[in-house]
Design a protein around this motif. Structure first.
Motif, PDB file in Angstrom:
ATOM      1  N   ALA A 264       7.113  -2.603  -6.659  1.00  0.00           N
ATOM      2  CA  ALA A 264       7.993  -1.875  -5.732  1.00  0.00           C
ATOM      3  C   ALA A 264       9.434  -2.354  -5.859  1.00  0.00           C
ATOM      4  CB  ALA A 264       7.503  -2.065  -4.299  1.00  0.00           C
ATOM      5  N   PRO A 265      10.358  -1.472  -6.237  1.00  0.00           N
ATOM      6  CA  PRO A 265      11.756  -1.902  -6.403  1.00  0.00           C
ATOM      7  C   PRO A 265      12.409  -2.205  -5.063  1.00  0.00           C
ATOM      8  CG  PRO A 265      11.549   0.472  -6.739  1.00  0.00           C
ATOM      9  CD  PRO A 265      10.170  -0.052  -6.592  1.00  0.00           C
TER      10      PRO A 265
ATOM     11  N   ALA B  64      -7.622  -0.998  -0.972  1.00  0.00           N
ATOM     12  CA  ALA B  64      -6.539  -0.476  -1.806  1.00  0.00           C
ATOM     13  C   ALA B  64      -5.199  -0.564  -1.084  1.00  0.00           C
ATOM     14  CB  ALA B  64      -6.841   0.968  -2.191  1.00  0.00           C
ATOM     15  N   VAL B  65      -5.175  -0.163   0.178  1.00  0.00           N
ATOM     16  CA  VAL B  65      -3.937  -0.240   0.957  1.00  0.00           C
ATOM     17  C   VAL B  65      -3.512  -1.702   1.125  1.00  0.00           C
ATOM     18  CG1 VAL B  65      -2.885   0.202   3.214  1.00  0.00           C
ATOM     19  CG2 VAL B  65      -4.335   1.937   2.142  1.00  0.00           C
ATOM     20  N   GLY B  66      -4.491  -2.589   1.325  1.00  0.00           N
ATOM     21  CA  GLY B  66      -4.184  -4.014   1.434  1.00  0.00           C
ATOM     22  C   GLY B  66      -3.605  -4.571   0.151  1.00  0.00           C
ATOM     23  N   ALA B  67      -4.164  -4.142  -0.993  1.00  0.00           N
ATOM     24  CA  ALA B  67      -3.648  -4.588  -2.289  1.00  0.00           C
ATOM     25  C   ALA B  67      -2.212  -4.114  -2.489  1.00  0.00           C
ATOM     26  CB  ALA B  67      -4.542  -4.067  -3.416  1.00  0.00           C
ATOM     27  N   TYR B  68      -1.959  -2.870  -2.102  1.00  0.00           N
ATOM     28  CA  TYR B  68      -0.598  -2.329  -2.202  1.00  0.00           C
ATOM     29  C   TYR B  68       0.361  -3.137  -1.316  1.00  0.00           C
ATOM     30  CZ  TYR B  68       3.358   0.740  -1.235  1.00  0.00           C
ATOM     31  OH  TYR B  68       4.623   1.234  -1.052  1.00  0.00           O
ATOM     32  N   GLY B  69      -0.039  -3.367  -0.061  1.00  0.00           N
ATOM     33  CA  GLY B  69       0.826  -4.087   0.867  1.00  0.00           C
ATOM     34  C   GLY B  69       1.056  -5.532   0.467  1.00  0.00           C
ATOM     35  N   ALA B  70       0.012  -6.185  -0.044  1.00  0.00           N
ATOM     36  CA  ALA B  70       0.152  -7.576  -0.459  1.00  0.00           C
ATOM     37  C   ALA B  70       1.139  -7.703  -1.619  1.00  0.00           C
ATOM     38  CB  ALA B  70      -1.212  -8.139  -0.862  1.00  0.00           C
TER      39      ALA B  70
ATOM     40  N   ALA C 286       3.527  -5.560  -2.421  1.00  0.00           N
ATOM     41  CA  ALA C 286       4.864  -5.194  -1.957  1.00  0.00           C
ATOM     42  C   ALA C 286       5.516  -6.324  -1.175  1.00  0.00           C
ATOM     43  CB  ALA C 286       4.793  -3.933  -1.096  1.00  0.00           C
ATOM     44  N   GLY C 287       4.730  -7.030  -0.362  1.00  0.00           N
ATOM     45  CA  GLY C 287       5.294  -8.071   0.490  1.00  0.00           C
ATOM     46  C   GLY C 287       5.464  -9.408  -0.195  1.00  0.00           C
TER      47      GLY C 287
END
Length: 404
Positions: free
Chosen positions: A123-124, A57-63, A65-66
């Motif tokens: 993510a804005p 989940a954290v990886g999905a969020y970071g991917a 966002a980046g």
């Protein structure tokens, strides 16, 4: 009236019209990002009883966002920042609210992981937008440089304070509830920032539509030369956040990890403030190469540290060059984006740094486990130096190229 001479100060920047309100609103929204990681990780873990699912989940969020950041920036450049940022922040905030409800009610793993990726995807880009806005808020290049320096330093402080504060919050409240705090910050900060007359939407004219179909920035060699030192610095930063804890563990003082990493961030903040006070006439590209080399050399010295104290001193010295690299890159990217692609060009600086950091973390994790910590610092420093050399080579070739 704020000074517009070579002797302008940071206080002069903060006295400029609209700056106090816009900048404080932007920082409010940007503070959401360092507060998301830990609550997200532990909310998913508690709901699913699986650290594997939480990591995904954290990886999905970071991917999201980046890697989707340049696409979100292109939307802003094409349709105007007010409309796009309000839409993105709404989806970001509501996604965190939905995730808080799902994780507190025991929703299925697949649903929690899927929803966790939504805030990252939407993510804005408040940081890049603020850095573009500085160009219109500051009347001179001297004040713009001061503003970008102040921006970079305060961003460092947000990411220094944020994880510690989120850790404290998790002692007091449930992780699911803690997710509501960054949701509120992003919604309130973005709404306030966009309410300022200084952030009024720019009409979407034909030139902006044409910019959307223009050749990608990554096909321009000069832009690649700008991003390569940032990528190299990101590679080293990713190494620092993996190899420093590993080295301190071998030195038998695990409790000092937070202190040493805080010294790294503090060094970066001090370096940013000091750089903003200097008047340098060397070209941005040359500054990038020189600063990146100094950062890489200093960080490589961490591999030779024999105690926690010496490691902290070396890491803090390396940090002195981190913010200046980012400040110069943002300044140059502002000019590179022209009037139609400033948000995209500035966002690519963030993306290059984040991609480098992700690669550095992965590479250093492998090297620490299969080799040793000291060699990890030296190996990733050598790899980073290759990217800086490529940047210098591209710049030299373009400089020698005869004009048409």
């Amino acid at each position: 009236m704020p000074a517009t001479t070579l002797f302008a100060t940071y206080a002069d920047v903060l006295r400029l019209k609209h700056v106090p309100f816009v900048f404080s609103s932007a920082l409010t929204g940007r503070f959401a990002y360092p507060l998301v990681g830990l609550p997200l990780l532990f909310a998913i873990e508690q709901a699913t009883q699986s650290f594997s699912a939480a990591g995904i989940a954290v990886g999905a969020y970071g991917a999201g966002a980046g890697f989707l950041a340049p696409a979100r920036a292109r939307l802003i450049d094409r349709f105007g920042r007010r409309l796009v940022l309000l839409l993105l922040s709404s989806v970001f905030g509501l996604s965190l609210v939905a995730l808080a409800l799902l994780t507190s009610s025991g929703a299925p793993v697949w649903l929690c992981v899927t929803v966790a990726g939504l805030p990252g995807a939407f993510a804005p880009p408040l940081g890049p937008t603020m850095r573009v806005a500085w160009a219109s808020l500051t009347p001179t290049p001297v004040l713009l440089k001061k503003a970008l320096s102040l921006d970079a330093v305060l961003e460092e402080l947000l990411y220094l304070v944020g994880p510690a504060l989120s850790g404290l919050l998790l002692v007091i409240i449930e992780p699911s509830t803690a997710l509501l705090i960054p949701a509120a910050l992003i919604l309130v900060g973005t709404a306030l920032m966009m309410s300022s007359p200084a952030m009024a939407a720019t009409p979407v004219d034909a030139s902006r539509r044409d910019a959307a179909s223009a050749a990608p920035l990554l096909t321009e060699p000069r832009f690649i030369a700008l991003l390569l030192p940032v990528l190299a610095v990101g590679l080293v930063v990713g190494t620092v956040y993996v190899a420093v804890p590993a080295m301190i563990a071998t030195l038998g003082n695990a409790a000092a990890v937070g202190v040493v990493l805080a010294l790294f961030a503090a060094g970066s903040a001090v370096g940013g403030l000091a750089y903003g006070a200097l008047q340098i006439t060397v070209s941005s590209q040359r500054q990038l190469v020189i600063l990146a080399i100094l950062f890489i050399m200093a960080s490589a010295g961490a591999g030779l540290a024999t105690s926690t104290i010496s490691l902290g001193l070396v890491i803090s010295a390396a940090g002195l060059f981190l913010s200046p690299v980012m400040i110069v890159a943002y300044f140059a990217a502002n000019d590179f984006g022209g009037t139609t692609r400033q948000t995209e060009s500035t966002t690519w600086v963030n993306t290059a740094h984040n991609v480098g950091a992700a690669a550095g973390s992965a590479l250093s994790g492998f090297l620490v486990e299969s080799w040793n910590v000291s060699s990890t610092f030296l190996t990733t420093a050598a790899a980073a130096a290759v990217f800086v050399a490529l940047s210098a080579g591209i710049s030299a070739r373009l400089w020698r190229r005869p004009s048409a």
